[in-house]
Design a protein around this motif. Structure first.
Motif, PDB file in Angstrom:
ATOM      1  N   ASP A  60       0.959  -1.045  -0.075  1.00 23.84           N
ATOM      2  CA  ASP A  60       0.023  -0.041  -0.108  1.00 23.84           C
ATOM      3  C   ASP A  60       0.622   1.108   0.006  1.00 23.84           C
ATOM      4  N   LEU A  61       0.469   2.341  -0.675  1.00 24.06           N
ATOM      5  CA  LEU A  61       1.282   3.564  -0.812  1.00 24.06           C
ATOM      6  C   LEU A  61       0.383   4.662  -0.979  1.00 24.06           C
ATOM      7  N   ALA A  62       0.340   5.668  -0.063  1.00 16.56           N
ATOM      8  CA  ALA A  62      -0.205   6.968  -0.159  1.00 16.56           C
ATOM      9  C   ALA A  62       0.612   8.003  -0.239  1.00 16.56           C
ATOM     10  N   VAL A  63       0.156   8.998  -1.042  1.00 17.96           N
ATOM     11  CA  VAL A  63       0.836  10.151  -1.131  1.00 17.96           C
ATOM     12  C   VAL A  63      -0.284  11.344  -1.263  1.00 17.96           C
ATOM     13  N   GLN A  64       0.172  12.358  -0.225  1.00 15.46           N
ATOM     14  CA  GLN A  64      -0.726  13.629  -0.172  1.00 15.46           C
ATOM     15  C   GLN A  64      -0.149  14.878   0.151  1.00 15.46           C
ATOM     16  N   MET A  65      -0.823  15.962  -0.605  1.00 14.11           N
ATOM     17  CA  MET A  65      -0.379  17.340  -0.562  1.00 14.11           C
ATOM     18  C   MET A  65      -1.215  18.325  -0.581  1.00 14.11           C
ATOM     19  N   LYS A  66      -1.042  19.452  -0.022  1.00  7.28           N
ATOM     20  CA  LYS A  66      -1.784  20.435  -0.235  1.00  7.28           C
ATOM     21  C   LYS A  66      -1.654  21.161  -1.432  1.00  7.28           C
ATOM     22  N   ILE A  67      -2.431  21.615  -2.281  1.00  6.09           N
ATOM     23  CA  ILE A  67      -2.121  22.348  -3.319  1.00  6.09           C
ATOM     24  C   ILE A  67      -1.640  23.755  -3.069  1.00  6.09           C
ATOM     25  N   THR A  68      -1.829  24.586  -1.989  1.00  7.94           N
ATOM     26  CA  THR A  68      -1.466  25.754  -1.830  1.00  7.94           C
ATOM     27  C   THR A  68       0.087  25.805  -1.220  1.00  7.94           C
ATOM     28  N   ASP A  69       0.819  24.388  -1.133  1.00 11.76           N
ATOM     29  CA  ASP A  69       2.312  24.307  -0.691  1.00 11.76           C
ATOM     30  C   ASP A  69       3.044  24.337  -1.958  1.00 11.76           C
ATOM     31  N   PHE A  70       2.573  24.592  -3.176  1.00 14.73           N
ATOM     32  CA  PHE A  70       3.275  24.629  -4.326  1.00 14.73           C
ATOM     33  C   PHE A  70       3.741  26.137  -4.314  1.00 14.73           C
ATOM     34  N   ASN A  71       5.126  26.313  -4.483  1.00 12.58           N
ATOM     35  CA  ASN A  71       5.737  27.450  -4.529  1.00 12.58           C
ATOM     36  C   ASN A  71       6.321  27.788  -5.972  1.00 12.58           C
ATOM     37  N   PHE A  72       5.766  29.056  -6.257  1.00  6.95           N
ATOM     38  CA  PHE A  72       6.192  29.514  -7.860  1.00  6.95           C
ATOM     39  C   PHE A  72       7.052  30.598  -7.738  1.00  6.95           C
ATOM     40  N   PRO A  73       8.140  30.655  -8.625  1.00  4.43           N
ATOM     41  CA  PRO A  73       8.861  31.880  -8.546  1.00  4.43           C
ATOM     42  C   PRO A  73       8.458  33.086  -8.828  1.00  4.43           C
ATOM     43  N   ASN A  74       7.192  33.107  -9.645  1.00  4.47           N
ATOM     44  CA  ASN A  74       6.306  34.382  -9.776  1.00  4.47           C
ATOM     45  C   ASN A  74       5.165  33.935  -9.119  1.00  4.47           C
ATOM     46  N   LYS A  75       5.004  35.173  -8.022  1.00  6.01           N
ATOM     47  CA  LYS A  75       3.895  35.034  -7.050  1.00  6.01           C
ATOM     48  C   LYS A  75       2.568  35.301  -7.835  1.00  6.01           C
TER      49      LYS A  75
END
Length: 185
Positions: A60-75
């Protein structure tokens, strides 16, 4: 404490019995990168707060992330990503839940090729997914690396016609998850 909480949530998400689980590996600091390249614009973002949990006995494998945790060079690009495309307030999480098709022996070392099949949920849409990658096995550690393509339209992510030529039809998703053995959560 926050890392343990994330791993506990992932463990419950897997619906796997944790009592006596000897081969549980996890992280709360995995990395996932998204990349889009067109003649008009290159878009990159990195999320360094990805939670992942693997049970070697069951696969079993689970991967989870918050979308707002993506950081872009351009705000401004980051703001458009969250508000206009991913609708992060409405769909705050993305995840993958599945099984690794090969058995991993934690006693061996080296690099092996893996495939995981399961369900990926992005933007509130769940779809079957198969992901290939490699695992580098070390003493009490597993480093998973993967790369795959995602079509925004398959997850009902709408791209306005005004910017459609600036965003690739296929978005590259790659990641690195350094998992460590969890003797007890």
């Amino acid at each position: 404490m926050k890392a343990k909480l994330i791993l506990l949530l992932l463990a419950s998400y897997l619906w796997m019995p944790l009592a006596g689980a000897q081969s549980l590996y996890g992280t709360s600091t995995g990395q996932v990168k998204i990349y889009s390249d067109t003649p008009l614009e290159t878009i990159e973002a990195l999320n360094q707060k990805v939670g992942a949990l693997i049970n070697l006995e069951s696969g079993d494998l689970a991967v989870q992330m918050k979308i707002t945790d993506f950081n872009f060079p351009n705000k401004l690009m980051q703001e458009h990503f969250n508000e206009n495309y991913m609708e992060s307030e409405k769909y705050p999480m993305a995840n993958f839940k599945g099984k690794i098709t090969q058995k991993i022996d934690p006693a061996q070392s080296g690099t092996v090729t893996l495939k995981a099949s399961g369900t990926m949920t992005i933007h509130g849409v769940s779809r079957p997914a198969s992901i290939e990658g490699k695992a580098t096995l070390g003493k009490n550690t597993i480093e998973l690396e993967f790369r795959f393509m995602v079509k925004p339209e398959e997850y009902k992510v709408e791209i306005p016609s005004l910017v459609i030529t600036k965003i690739a039809e296929d978005i590259e998703v790659s990641g690195k998850l350094n998992l460590i053995e969890r003797s007890a959560l």
